[in-house]
Scaffold this motif. Structure first.
Motif, PDB file in Angstrom:
ATOM      1  N   ALA A  34      22.415  26.224 -22.189  1.00  0.00           N
ATOM      2  CA  ALA A  34      22.051  27.350 -22.698  1.00  0.00           C
ATOM      3  C   ALA A  34      21.727  27.041 -23.972  1.00  0.00           C
ATOM      4  CB  ALA A  34      22.046  28.941 -22.368  1.00  0.00           C
ATOM      5  N   THR A  35      20.606  27.564 -24.959  1.00  0.00           N
ATOM      6  CA  THR A  35      20.626  27.276 -26.297  1.00  0.00           C
ATOM      7  C   THR A  35      20.586  28.004 -27.031  1.00  0.00           C
ATOM      8  OG1 THR A  35      18.117  27.130 -26.221  1.00  0.00           O
ATOM      9  CG2 THR A  35      19.352  24.642 -26.600  1.00  0.00           C
ATOM     10  N   THR A  52      24.255  32.582 -28.271  1.00  0.00           N
ATOM     11  CA  THR A  52      25.038  32.924 -27.556  1.00  0.00           C
ATOM     12  C   THR A  52      25.619  32.016 -26.791  1.00  0.00           C
ATOM     13  OG1 THR A  52      23.655  35.216 -26.665  1.00  0.00           O
ATOM     14  CG2 THR A  52      24.597  33.981 -25.312  1.00  0.00           C
ATOM     15  N   PRO A  53      25.880  30.946 -26.095  1.00  0.00           N
ATOM     16  CA  PRO A  53      26.259  30.173 -25.741  1.00  0.00           C
ATOM     17  C   PRO A  53      27.398  29.185 -26.693  1.00  0.00           C
ATOM     18  CG  PRO A  53      24.624  29.400 -25.828  1.00  0.00           C
ATOM     19  CD  PRO A  53      24.353  30.391 -26.444  1.00  0.00           C
ATOM     20  N   GLY A  58      22.098  32.799 -21.888  1.00  0.00           N
ATOM     21  CA  GLY A  58      22.181  34.356 -22.608  1.00  0.00           C
ATOM     22  C   GLY A  58      20.642  35.080 -21.582  1.00  0.00           C
ATOM     23  N   GLY A 113      17.119  37.394 -23.516  1.00  0.00           N
ATOM     24  CA  GLY A 113      16.094  37.471 -25.053  1.00  0.00           C
ATOM     25  C   GLY A 113      16.562  39.445 -25.291  1.00  0.00           C
ATOM     26  N   HIS A 159      14.140  37.707 -21.266  1.00  0.00           N
ATOM     27  CA  HIS A 159      14.134  37.002 -20.535  1.00  0.00           C
ATOM     28  C   HIS A 159      15.325  36.780 -20.140  1.00  0.00           C
ATOM     29  CE1 HIS A 159      13.336  35.170 -25.009  1.00  0.00           C
ATOM     30  NE2 HIS A 159      14.677  35.099 -24.502  1.00  0.00           N
ATOM     31  N   VAL A 160      15.324  35.082 -19.591  1.00  0.00           N
ATOM     32  CA  VAL A 160      16.531  33.904 -18.935  1.00  0.00           C
ATOM     33  C   VAL A 160      15.849  33.293 -19.137  1.00  0.00           C
ATOM     34  CG1 VAL A 160      18.391  35.948 -17.919  1.00  0.00           C
ATOM     35  CG2 VAL A 160      17.008  34.841 -16.432  1.00  0.00           C
ATOM     36  N   PHE A 170      13.127  30.631 -21.062  1.00  0.00           N
ATOM     37  CA  PHE A 170      12.320  31.473 -21.330  1.00  0.00           C
ATOM     38  C   PHE A 170      11.270  32.261 -20.758  1.00  0.00           C
ATOM     39  CE2 PHE A 170      12.653  28.620 -25.537  1.00  0.00           C
ATOM     40  CZ  PHE A 170      13.827  30.203 -26.427  1.00  0.00           C
ATOM     41  N   ARG A 226      14.783  32.753 -37.512  1.00  0.00           N
ATOM     42  CA  ARG A 226      15.266  32.173 -38.062  1.00  0.00           C
ATOM     43  C   ARG A 226      16.103  30.947 -37.879  1.00  0.00           C
ATOM     44  NH1 ARG A 226      17.550  34.563 -33.040  1.00  0.00           N
ATOM     45  NH2 ARG A 226      19.858  33.904 -32.476  1.00  0.00           N
ATOM     46  N   LYS A 249      21.797  43.427 -27.598  1.00  0.00           N
ATOM     47  CA  LYS A 249      21.132  42.678 -25.764  1.00  0.00           C
ATOM     48  C   LYS A 249      21.436  44.016 -24.964  1.00  0.00           C
ATOM     49  CE  LYS A 249      20.185  38.730 -27.302  1.00  0.00           C
ATOM     50  NZ  LYS A 249      21.138  38.126 -27.415  1.00  0.00           N
TER      51      LYS A 249
HETATM   52  C1  F6R Z   1      18.180  29.542 -24.238  1.00  0.00           C
HETATM   53  C2  F6R Z   1      17.235  30.602 -23.711  1.00  0.00           C
HETATM   54  C3  F6R Z   1      17.068  31.881 -24.960  1.00  0.00           C
HETATM   55  C4  F6R Z   1      18.406  32.475 -24.709  1.00  0.00           C
HETATM   56  C5  F6R Z   1      17.800  34.189 -25.498  1.00  0.00           C
HETATM   57  C6  F6R Z   1      18.682  34.495 -26.162  1.00  0.00           C
HETATM   58  O1  F6R Z   1      18.074  28.217 -24.453  1.00  0.00           O
HETATM   59  O2  F6R Z   1      16.639  29.880 -23.057  1.00  0.00           O
HETATM   60  O3  F6R Z   1      16.628  32.371 -23.252  1.00  0.00           O
HETATM   61  O4  F6R Z   1      19.364  32.372 -24.181  1.00  0.00           O
HETATM   62  O5  F6R Z   1      16.368  34.042 -25.990  1.00  0.00           O
HETATM   63  O6  F6R Z   1      19.164  33.751 -27.376  1.00  0.00           O
HETATM   64  P1  F6R Z   1      20.078  33.847 -28.632  1.00  0.00           P
HETATM   65  O7  F6R Z   1      21.723  33.260 -28.123  1.00  0.00           O
HETATM   66  O8  F6R Z   1      20.615  32.550 -29.566  1.00  0.00           O
HETATM   67  O9  F6R Z   1      20.927  35.191 -28.968  1.00  0.00           O
END
Ligand code: F6R
Length: 261
Positions: free
Chosen positions: A36-37, A40-41, A133, A135, A139-140, A142, A168, A203
């Motif tokens: 994941a990006t 969080t990771p 992570g 959202g 979402h998991v 996107f 951001r 979250k």
């Molecule tokens: C990232 C992804 C998203 C993020 C989520 C949380 O590859 O697929 O689901 O994990 O939007 O984003 P952060 O970690 O920046 O709060």
């Protein structure tokens, strides 16, 4: 039921997840990681890099598949997920760049990119451990609310809330792409182990819906309830709306060490 593990810091979460990934690579030197990006990771990648610096092991055969990519950003754009995953994970951990695949967000090949990505994951033997992570939309990957639990890698439209959250990373909110290529919920379900991390009060609703809410595509994170091996690593704030808190803590405190996560 997902295992819910409480940590008091992002660093502790990173250490726990990294130890599990390290154990996997020890058993399977060409393990396939789902990457994941986002924010969080980061602690997971940092902890794995630190562990390898302290106690080196060969990770040159490890393979990886990113969860998602923006559509229409050139791969060398600093905020393309190809760039982000290289900067945040591949370089610090010392993975072999050629072993890491990212969905292709190039508009010229977008119609076949999803099917091609699924074929690449299948050819690699599937994903051993998927880092996730979540959202604020729930979402998991996107996979925004309404995504099918059977979905595969495909183009999706980012929710406005997600674009605001990701602004951001860009000079202006309007620069956040509207579309992405993301592994589907069906793709995520096929990974052998899911590690979902979440930190912070913002979250808490998404975590409560994912872990304890009804299974519904309106809350895509609830897909984890259909998976046989899920570890949810949360701080107290992200866990604050879970009802079954006491039981999760009791189960974790009484877990045998040999079970790992
Ligand atoms: C990232 C992804 C998203 C993020 C989520 C949380 O590859 O697929 O689901 O994990 O939007 O984003 P952060 O970690 O920046 O709060």
């Amino acid at each position: 039921m997902a295992e819910v593990v409480f940590v008091d810091s992002k660093a502790a979460a990173g250490t726990l997840a990294a130890a599990s990934i390290r154990a996997l690579i020890t058993q399977k030197p060409d393990a396939v990681l789902g990457l994941a990006t986002g924010s969080t990771p980061l602690s997971v990648y940092a902890a794995l890099a630190a562990s390898l610096a302290e106690n080196p092991m060969d990770v040159s055969r490890v393979r990886g598949f990113a969860l998602d990519e923006y559509v229409g950003l050139p791969a060398d754009h600093p905020e393309s997920y190809r760039s982000v995953i290289t900067r945040d994970a591949v370089v610090p951990i010392g993975l072999t760049p050629e072993n890491i695949q990212v969905p292709n967000g190039d508009l010229a090949t977008i119609e076949t990119a999803g099917v091609d990505y699924e074929a690449a994951i299948r050819a690699a033997g599937g994903i051993d451990v998927q880092i996730l992570g979540i959202g604020r939309t729930g979402h998991v990957g996107f996979n925004e609310p309404g995504s099918s639990f059977a979905s595969i890698t495909r183009i999706k439209t980012l929710a406005e809330k997600t674009r605001v959250d990701n602004a951001r990373f860009f000079a202006s909110p309007d620069d956040v792409p509207i579309h992405c290529m993301t592994q589907g919920l069906g793709t995520i379900l096929r990974a052998r182990h899911l590690i979902l991390l979440a930190f912070g009060e913002e979250k808490a609703d998404a975590i409560a819906a994912a872990v304890e809410g009804p299974i519904t595509s309106s809350k895509p994170g609830s897909v984890i309830q259909l998976h046989p091996h899920v570890t949810v690593i949360v701080d107290e704030a992200a866990a604050s709306r879970l009802e079954n808190l006491a039981y999760y803590k009791y189960a974790w405190a009484n877990k045998h060490a040999w079970q790992g996560i």
